[in-house]
Scaffold this motif. Structure first.
Motif, PDB file in Angstrom:
ATOM      1  N   UNK A  78       5.604  20.959   1.215  1.00 29.55           N
ATOM      2  CA  UNK A  78       6.797  20.101   1.270  1.00 29.55           C
ATOM      3  C   UNK A  78       6.731  19.038   2.238  1.00 29.55           C
ATOM      4  N   UNK A  79       7.274  17.930   2.195  1.00 28.07           N
ATOM      5  CA  UNK A  79       7.038  16.822   3.061  1.00 28.07           C
ATOM      6  C   UNK A  79       7.188  17.240   4.591  1.00 28.07           C
ATOM      7  N   UNK A  80       6.099  16.709   5.403  1.00 28.43           N
ATOM      8  CA  UNK A  80       5.718  17.134   6.454  1.00 28.43           C
ATOM      9  C   UNK A  80       5.811  16.049   7.375  1.00 28.43           C
ATOM     10  N   UNK A  81       6.688  14.886   7.154  1.00 27.37           N
ATOM     11  CA  UNK A  81       6.863  13.982   8.166  1.00 27.37           C
ATOM     12  C   UNK A  81       6.041  12.624   8.089  1.00 27.37           C
ATOM     13  N   UNK A  82       6.539  11.609   8.391  1.00 22.13           N
ATOM     14  CA  UNK A  82       5.934  10.458   8.159  1.00 22.13           C
ATOM     15  C   UNK A  82       5.452   9.625   9.345  1.00 22.13           C
ATOM     16  N   UNK A  83       4.265   8.942   9.281  1.00 22.07           N
ATOM     17  CA  UNK A  83       3.820   8.126  10.063  1.00 22.07           C
ATOM     18  C   UNK A  83       3.877   6.628   9.994  1.00 22.07           C
ATOM     19  N   UNK A  84       4.154   5.971  10.692  1.00 21.83           N
ATOM     20  CA  UNK A  84       4.317   4.411  10.628  1.00 21.83           C
ATOM     21  C   UNK A  84       3.300   3.650  11.274  1.00 21.83           C
ATOM     22  N   UNK A  85       2.385   3.062  10.709  1.00 19.64           N
ATOM     23  CA  UNK A  85       1.328   2.678  11.442  1.00 19.64           C
ATOM     24  C   UNK A  85       0.978   1.124  11.250  1.00 19.64           C
ATOM     25  N   UNK A  86       0.243   0.516  11.737  1.00 19.16           N
ATOM     26  CA  UNK A  86      -0.516  -0.769  11.455  1.00 19.16           C
ATOM     27  C   UNK A  86      -1.884  -0.653  11.135  1.00 19.16           C
ATOM     28  N   UNK A  87      -2.411  -1.922  10.644  1.00 22.33           N
ATOM     29  CA  UNK A  87      -4.129  -1.484  10.161  1.00 22.33           C
ATOM     30  C   UNK A  87      -4.932  -1.026  11.408  1.00 22.33           C
ATOM     31  N   UNK A  88      -4.563  -1.096  12.755  1.00 26.10           N
ATOM     32  CA  UNK A  88      -5.313  -0.675  13.842  1.00 26.10           C
ATOM     33  C   UNK A  88      -4.998   0.656  14.158  1.00 26.10           C
ATOM     34  N   UNK A  89      -4.013   1.516  13.339  1.00 22.02           N
ATOM     35  CA  UNK A  89      -3.679   2.880  13.235  1.00 22.02           C
ATOM     36  C   UNK A  89      -2.579   2.942  14.795  1.00 22.02           C
ATOM     37  N   UNK A 217       1.610   8.798   5.631  1.00 19.97           N
ATOM     38  CA  UNK A 217       1.452   7.584   6.575  1.00 19.97           C
ATOM     39  C   UNK A 217       1.689   6.203   5.607  1.00 19.97           C
ATOM     40  N   UNK A 218       2.450   5.286   6.468  1.00 17.78           N
ATOM     41  CA  UNK A 218       2.658   4.191   5.776  1.00 17.78           C
ATOM     42  C   UNK A 218       1.767   3.000   6.606  1.00 17.78           C
ATOM     43  N   UNK A 219       0.994   2.319   6.192  1.00 17.99           N
ATOM     44  CA  UNK A 219       0.228   1.231   6.857  1.00 17.99           C
ATOM     45  C   UNK A 219       0.771   0.115   6.491  1.00 17.99           C
ATOM     46  N   UNK A 220       1.238  -0.771   7.494  1.00 20.62           N
ATOM     47  CA  UNK A 220       1.875  -2.211   7.233  1.00 20.62           C
ATOM     48  C   UNK A 220       0.863  -3.132   7.707  1.00 20.62           C
ATOM     49  N   UNK A 221       0.320  -4.056   6.971  1.00 20.58           N
ATOM     50  CA  UNK A 221      -0.532  -5.004   7.461  1.00 20.58           C
ATOM     51  C   UNK A 221       0.143  -6.639   7.036  1.00 20.58           C
ATOM     52  N   UNK A 222      -0.170  -7.746   7.216  1.00 28.09           N
ATOM     53  CA  UNK A 222       0.410  -8.895   7.142  1.00 28.09           C
ATOM     54  C   UNK A 222       0.873  -8.933   5.469  1.00 28.09           C
ATOM     55  N   UNK A 223      -0.203  -8.578   4.695  1.00 29.45           N
ATOM     56  CA  UNK A 223       0.108  -8.897   3.038  1.00 29.45           C
ATOM     57  C   UNK A 223      -0.118  -7.867   2.431  1.00 29.45           C
ATOM     58  N   UNK A 226      -0.038   0.220   2.795  1.00 30.88           N
ATOM     59  CA  UNK A 226      -0.933   1.078   2.161  1.00 30.88           C
ATOM     60  C   UNK A 226      -0.053   2.545   2.471  1.00 30.88           C
ATOM     61  N   UNK A 227      -0.231   3.525   1.534  1.00 29.58           N
ATOM     62  CA  UNK A 227       0.414   4.518   1.691  1.00 29.58           C
ATOM     63  C   UNK A 227      -0.598   5.796   1.524  1.00 29.58           C
ATOM     64  N   UNK A 228      -0.579   6.800   2.252  1.00 24.82           N
ATOM     65  CA  UNK A 228      -1.615   7.852   2.363  1.00 24.82           C
ATOM     66  C   UNK A 228      -0.732   8.932   2.436  1.00 24.82           C
ATOM     67  N   UNK A 229      -0.995   9.966   1.537  1.00 25.40           N
ATOM     68  CA  UNK A 229      -0.176  11.348   1.713  1.00 25.40           C
ATOM     69  C   UNK A 229      -1.093  12.582   1.226  1.00 25.40           C
ATOM     70  N   UNK A 260      -2.452   4.741  -2.049  1.00 19.98           N
ATOM     71  CA  UNK A 260      -2.263   3.483  -2.734  1.00 19.98           C
ATOM     72  C   UNK A 260      -2.080   2.207  -1.686  1.00 19.98           C
ATOM     73  N   UNK A 261      -2.744   1.166  -2.115  1.00 17.51           N
ATOM     74  CA  UNK A 261      -2.642  -0.167  -1.506  1.00 17.51           C
ATOM     75  C   UNK A 261      -1.933  -1.104  -2.626  1.00 17.51           C
ATOM     76  N   UNK A 262      -0.826  -1.564  -1.781  1.00 14.39           N
ATOM     77  CA  UNK A 262      -0.015  -2.608  -2.603  1.00 14.39           C
ATOM     78  C   UNK A 262       0.046  -3.790  -2.146  1.00 14.39           C
TER      79      UNK A 262
END
Length: 403
Positions: A78-89, A217-223, A226-229, A260-262
């Motif tokens: 089950x869901x083990x928590x969420x990491x909010x990161x940028x492209x530099x981690x 992990x949710x990775x936010x870049x300018x445009x 990305x999501x990794x699970x 996934x990268x969107x």
């Protein structure tokens, strides 16, 4: 009440069609499922699906208690928590991402945590017990409604099937929808999703940042987003199925990281009008280009992808729907209300459809409702649920990628 013996023809053996089939089996309603693929393994089944409390409740209504327990146990942890990161981690905070996790008041009410289902395993679980009723290599061509109230489905091999009701469960490119609901067109949102899975073993495991190897992990870049699970199985899905019934065949599956990268088409170097038919090598190059400046231990997640599982898809959405006049031909899931992947509501809304439709068709079987009234009630409930899901999904898309 007079019992009415009905037969339901379901076009499509995806998760929605099979969930409906299980729900009808549970309620004693006769059915058959017709699938164009030659076997259940013809197509890649993508990867992880997040099944929320709506989807779980719907599945529990469609499956027997022991069968639903098999579904639960064959999901990843089950869901083990969420990491909010940028492209530099680096850790970040994002108010919108907070909406991906249940609010505190819902957690206090003990709403079920999401389950991470491996899509192919879930399909195998839903196929269990249906081997006599699922017919592969049946390409649907068209249907006709007879004066006696029966619906005749025609297949490319020249065969026909006569039923009391026909259900379109044949996905985003539904052939049934094109005939039954030609006005229900989908449109390209302009967002593209590249997705894959990476097995964290050996040197690959060592090269990927540890933060990416637990939870989501949710990775936010300018445009880009990305999501990794991580999809980790507590027990072997195959072994669990084998303990229940000899007819329950589920294949082994290893732990993996789904990603996934969107982003907008232009971010990936794709034109607005271009049909996306790329080789896996081309897809891999697009990924490498957009993550070129990212942290090396983040880039390693994408560069070590299983090339057999790499795919790209435009994100399409249905428009909000106006009521229509019901008939003995109806639809569920992506066949009638395709929606953006953002928010993960599409699959759960499909499961909701299946549970509601199974109930309404059982009402026909028991004599509680005439067929057209039952279909109309289902469609009203389906439109209400899907409208809310489409609006939520589009709102999420707009927040991430403003028009």
């Amino acid at each position: 009440m007079n019992l009415t013996d009905i037969h339901v023809a379901i076009i499509g053996a995806g998760l929605g069609g099979l969930s409906l089939a299980q729900g009808l089996k549970k309620r004693g309603v006769r059915f058959d499922v017709y699938e164009k693929d030659t076997t259940s393994y013809t197509r890649s089944q993508s990867f992880r699906l997040r099944i929320d409390h709506t989807g779980q409740e719907a599945l529990s209504q469609c499956l027997s208690e022991s069968h639903y327990k098999l579904f639960e146990n064959t999901c990843g942890e089950q869901f083990q928590g969420m990491h909010r990161l940028n492209s530099k981690l680096e850790s970040t905070a994002d108010e919108w991402i907070e909406s991906w996790t249940p609010p505190a008041e819902e957690r206090d009410q003990q709403i079920k945590e999401d389950l991470a289902a491996n899509r192919l395993t879930m399909r195998e679980v839903l196929l269990c017990g249906l081997n006599l009723h699922v017919h592969f290599d049946k390409v649907f061509v068209q249907y006709e409604e007879r004066d006696d109230g029966k619906v005749v489905a025609h297949f490319s091999d020249g065969s026909t099937v006569v039923s009391d009701v026909l259900i379109a469960a044949d996905g985003a490119n539904s052939t049934v929808r094109k005939q039954r609901f030609p006005e229900l067109q989908t449109y390209d949102t302009g967002i593209v999703c590249i997705y894959g899975k990476t097995y964290p073993v050996g040197r690959t495991k060592e090269s990927i940042a540890k933060v990416l190897q637990s939870g989501t992990s949710v990775i936010m870049d300018d445009d880009l987003v990305a999501v990794a699970e991580n999809v980790h199985f507590k027990e072997s899905p195959a072994a669990l199925a084998a303990t229940l019934d000899q007819d329950y065949v589920v294949n082994p599956v290893d732990d993996y990281i789904y990603w996934a990268i969107l982003g907008k088409r232009k971010t990936f170097g794709l034109s607005d009008s271009e049909n996306i038919t790329l080789s896996v090598e081309d897809i891999s190059r697009h990924v490498a280009n957009v993550v070129e400046t990212w942290n090396p231990s983040l880039k390693a997640l994408f560069s070590n992808v299983d090339m057999n599982a790499l795919a790209i898809a435009p994100m399409r959405s249905a428009r909000l729907q106006e009521p229509w006049v019901s008939s003995r031909v109806t639809a569920l899931g992506d066949a009638v209300h395709l929606m953006s992947l953002i928010g993960g509501l599409g699959g759960n809304t499909t499961l909701y459809d299946a549970a509601v439709l199974a109930d309404r068709l059982a009402d026909v079987q028991s004599g509680k409702l005439p067929m057209l009234e039952a279909i109309a009630k289902y469609e009203e409930e389906m439109r209400a649920q899907s409208t809310a899901s489409i609006q939520s999904s589009l709102a999420g898309s707009e927040k991430l990628f403003p028009a």
